[in-house]
Design a protein around this motif. Structure first.
Motif, short mmCIF file in Angstrom:
data_model
loop_
_atom_site.label_atom_id
_atom_site.label_comp_id
_atom_site.label_asym_id
_atom_site.label_seq_id
_atom_site.Cartn_x
_atom_site.Cartn_y
_atom_site.Cartn_z
N ALA A 258 0.83 -1.21 0.00
CA ALA A 258 0.00 0.00 0.00
C ALA A 258 0.86 1.26 0.00
O ALA A 258 1.87 1.32 0.69
N HIS A 259 0.42 2.19 -0.78
CA HIS A 259 0.89 3.58 -0.85
C HIS A 259 2.10 3.79 -1.77
O HIS A 259 2.01 4.51 -2.73
N PHE A 260 3.25 3.20 -1.42
CA PHE A 260 4.42 3.28 -2.32
C PHE A 260 4.64 4.73 -2.77
O PHE A 260 4.81 5.01 -3.96
N LEU A 261 4.65 5.62 -1.80
CA LEU A 261 4.71 7.05 -2.12
C LEU A 261 6.12 7.56 -2.37
O LEU A 261 6.33 8.42 -3.22
N TYR A 262 7.07 7.03 -1.61
CA TYR A 262 8.44 7.55 -1.71
C TYR A 262 9.43 6.43 -2.01
O TYR A 262 10.40 6.24 -1.30
N PRO A 263 9.18 5.63 -3.07
CA PRO A 263 10.07 4.50 -3.32
C PRO A 263 11.42 4.93 -3.89
O PRO A 263 11.49 5.86 -4.68
N SER A 264 12.46 4.24 -3.45
CA SER A 264 13.77 4.41 -4.08
C SER A 264 13.80 3.51 -5.33
O SER A 264 12.89 2.69 -5.53
N GLU A 265 14.84 3.66 -6.12
CA GLU A 265 14.97 2.77 -7.30
C GLU A 265 15.01 1.32 -6.86
O GLU A 265 14.51 0.43 -7.54
N GLU A 266 15.64 1.10 -5.73
CA GLU A 266 15.76 -0.26 -5.20
C GLU A 266 14.38 -0.80 -4.77
O GLU A 266 14.07 -1.97 -5.03
N ASP A 267 13.57 0.03 -4.14
CA ASP A 267 12.20 -0.40 -3.78
C ASP A 267 11.46 -0.85 -5.05
O ASP A 267 10.78 -1.88 -5.05
N ILE A 268 11.60 -0.05 -6.10
CA ILE A 268 10.88 -0.36 -7.34
C ILE A 268 11.41 -1.65 -7.96
O ILE A 268 10.64 -2.51 -8.40
N ARG A 269 12.73 -1.78 -7.96
CA ARG A 269 13.34 -2.99 -8.55
C ARG A 269 12.83 -4.24 -7.81
O ARG A 269 12.45 -5.24 -8.44
N ILE A 270 12.80 -4.17 -6.49
CA ILE A 270 12.39 -5.36 -5.72
C ILE A 270 10.91 -5.65 -5.95
O ILE A 270 10.51 -6.79 -6.15
N LEU A 271 10.08 -4.62 -5.94
CA LEU A 271 8.64 -4.85 -6.17
C LEU A 271 8.41 -5.53 -7.52
O LEU A 271 7.62 -6.49 -7.64
N LYS A 272 9.12 -5.04 -8.54
CA LYS A 272 8.94 -5.62 -9.88
C LYS A 272 9.46 -7.06 -9.93
O LYS A 272 8.85 -7.92 -10.57
N LYS A 273 10.56 -7.31 -9.26
CA LYS A 273 11.16 -8.66 -9.28
C LYS A 273 10.14 -9.71 -8.81
O LYS A 273 10.09 -10.81 -9.34
N TYR A 274 9.33 -9.34 -7.83
CA TYR A 274 8.37 -10.31 -7.28
C TYR A 274 6.95 -10.11 -7.85
O TYR A 274 5.99 -10.66 -7.31
N HIS A 275 6.84 -9.33 -8.91
CA HIS A 275 5.54 -9.05 -9.54
C HIS A 275 4.52 -8.54 -8.53
O HIS A 275 3.34 -8.90 -8.57
N GLY A 276 5.03 -7.74 -7.57
CA GLY A 276 4.14 -7.20 -6.54
C GLY A 276 3.23 -6.11 -7.09
O GLY A 276 3.43 -5.60 -8.20
N PHE A 277 2.23 -5.77 -6.30
CA PHE A 277 1.29 -4.70 -6.64
C PHE A 277 1.53 -3.50 -5.73
O PHE A 277 1.61 -3.64 -4.52
N ALA A 278 1.65 -2.32 -6.34
CA ALA A 278 1.64 -1.08 -5.57
C ALA A 278 0.20 -0.57 -5.59
O ALA A 278 -0.43 -0.55 -6.65
N VAL A 279 -0.29 -0.18 -4.44
CA VAL A 279 -1.70 0.22 -4.34
C VAL A 279 -1.79 1.71 -4.04
O VAL A 279 -1.35 2.17 -2.98
N GLN A 280 -2.36 2.45 -4.97
CA GLN A 280 -2.60 3.86 -4.72
C GLN A 280 -3.93 4.02 -3.97
O GLN A 280 -4.95 3.45 -4.38
#
Ligand code: GUN
Ligand code: FE
Length: 423
Positions: A258-280
């Motif tokens: 949930a939220h994913f408001l202030y992700p670093s590049e690393e946060d984004i890379r990890i979320l994508k690696k696991y096919h996670g969902f960011a929820v606005q």
């Protein structure tokens, strides 16, 4: 075979809405067989449920909502996250130790969810296993697709809403075991957020995730305060997402952040690696979290993006209202920070709340062949001055509609009778 007639609207992709005016939709055993502008010969003569000028759309998915906070919606919206949690939310959540209170609220919550057209949801309970189990069973009884979490918090929480690490893990394992064979409403690991969880707790949840093949939902980089606090609390991690990756929590099922408001590049890379969902959760981040997700930027990077009501940080349980807010906030984000951001349009936001969000639950969230017929019939919001196209009807519904404009709800091909009635 069931046949429906009306205007039919759904997302094909992030960019493209499919709109069929005065068309037919065929359903067999709850699954959509096809959408037809003219009825195929083989289907002629079958009875047709005719919705006239109404618009048939997919049911919505809410990927982040706190059921226990339902009584608190639209209150204390002038506070910021930490004060809001401590002054209002935590004292309310403590009351779910009382089963009578919990059952009454959860009955009302599930009714309102359905009334507002949300037939799939990722839901936080509280730390209390009995109450959270009741919520899961209620959703299962209704046949809604859901992930339901018993919340974990073992530090930096008020004494009345804090578990020992051992109790938290033991109760979570009991919860996972008890509902291992549920059909539509399934358990999901739910560490509240990094500041209220110890390393030992997250490591233990990682082991349970692997053992029971269970995914995870939490709040990630949701405010500047939370993002900084997470790194102070977990000095071995380089970013919020890595805390969960290191604990082994991202590899066992759906990952819903949930939220994913202030992700670093690393946060984004990890979320994508696991096919996670960011929820606005647009209302919530405007109300108590004070920020705007870079939704267009993340979408363009290929992140799975969906929408959540975040009751009660958000004040409106209808995810359709968040479709409108998501468009609105994307323009503000772009205005104040043009670099890398762009306004999103209505089809893109509608996609987030239907086809994209639905992905996590299986073949739901679209009206294409092969999808489950989980659908809503939107009243034409008839306008004496303008003839509205089906797209305009749905766009207006998302902006100013209420549950009263949802004329019918279908789950797995079956009509859901209005609350309190048998048919
Ligand atoms: N962070 C930790 N707990 C909560 C909560 O209940 N709601 C929101 N929006 N953020 C949180
Ligand atoms: Fe939340």
């Amino acid at each position: 075979m069931q046949l429906f007639r009306g205007h039919i609207l759904y997302s094909k992709s992030r960019e493209e809405l499919a709109v069929f005016e005065n068309s037919y939709l065929a359903v067999e055993d709850g699954i959509i067989k096809g959408v037809y502008e003219t009825l195929p010969q083989a289907l002629k003569g079958l009875p047709v449920q005719d919705f006239g000028e109404r618009v048939i759309i997919p049911a919505f998915s809410d990927l982040h909502v706190h059921a226990p906070q339902y009584p608190q919606r639209a209150l204390a919206m002038d506070l910021l996250l930490n004060d809001w949690l401590n002054s209002y939310t935590f004292p309310l959540e403590a009351r779910y130790a009382d089963p009578d209170f919990a059952h009454a609220v959860y009955d009302a919550f599930v009714e309102d969810l359905i009334a507002n057209g949300t037939l799939h949801a990722c839901i936080f309970g509280t730390i209390h296993p009995e109450a959270t189990g009741y919520l899961l069973e209620k959703l299962e009884e209704k046949g809604l697709s859901a992930y339901v979490g018993k919340v974990n918090m073992d530090k930096a929480s008020p004494e009345y809403l804090c578990e020992t690490t051992e109790d938290s893990l033991r109760r979570t394992e009991e919860f996972l075991e008890k509902y291992a064979h549920s059909r539509t409403a399934r358990p999901i690991l739910t560490p509240r957020f990094a500041p209220t969880c110890s390393q030992k707790l997250l490591d233990g949840l990682g082991i349970l995730g692997r053992k029971y093949q269970t995914g995870v939902q939490t709040h990630i980089v949701e405010s500047r305060w939370e993002a900084a606090q997470a790194l102070l609390d977990f000095p071995d991690a380089s970013c919020d997402m890595e805390i969960y990756e290191k604990a082994g929590l991202l590899e066992n099922g759906p990952v819903v952040m949930a939220h994913f408001l202030y992700p670093s590049e690393e946060d984004i890379r990890i979320l994508k690696k696991y096919h996670g969902f960011a929820v606005q959760c647009p209302d919530s981040t405007a109300n108590i979290i004070a920020g705007i997700m870079r939704n267009s930027y993340l979408a363009d990077l290929g992140v799975n993006l969906s929408l959540g009501s975040d009751i009660a940080g958000g004040h409106h349980i209808g995810v359709y209202s968040q479709v409108a807010k998501s468009v609105q906030l994307s323009k503000l984000k772009w205005l104040y920070e043009p670099e890398g951001n762009r306004p999103i349009d209505f089809p893109e936001a509608f996609y987030m709340a239907t086809k994209q969000g639905g992905e996590i639950f299986g073949r739901v969230g679209s009206l294409e062949k092969g999808y489950r017929f989980d659908a809503l019939v939107i009243d034409n919001l008839s306008d004496p001055f303008l003839k509205l196209s089906p797209r305009q009807v749905v766009e207006r519904f998302c902006h100013i509609g209420t549950k009263d404009q949802i004329a019918e709800r279908y789950l797995n091909g079956k009509r859901i009778p209005p609350a309190g009635r048998k048919n």
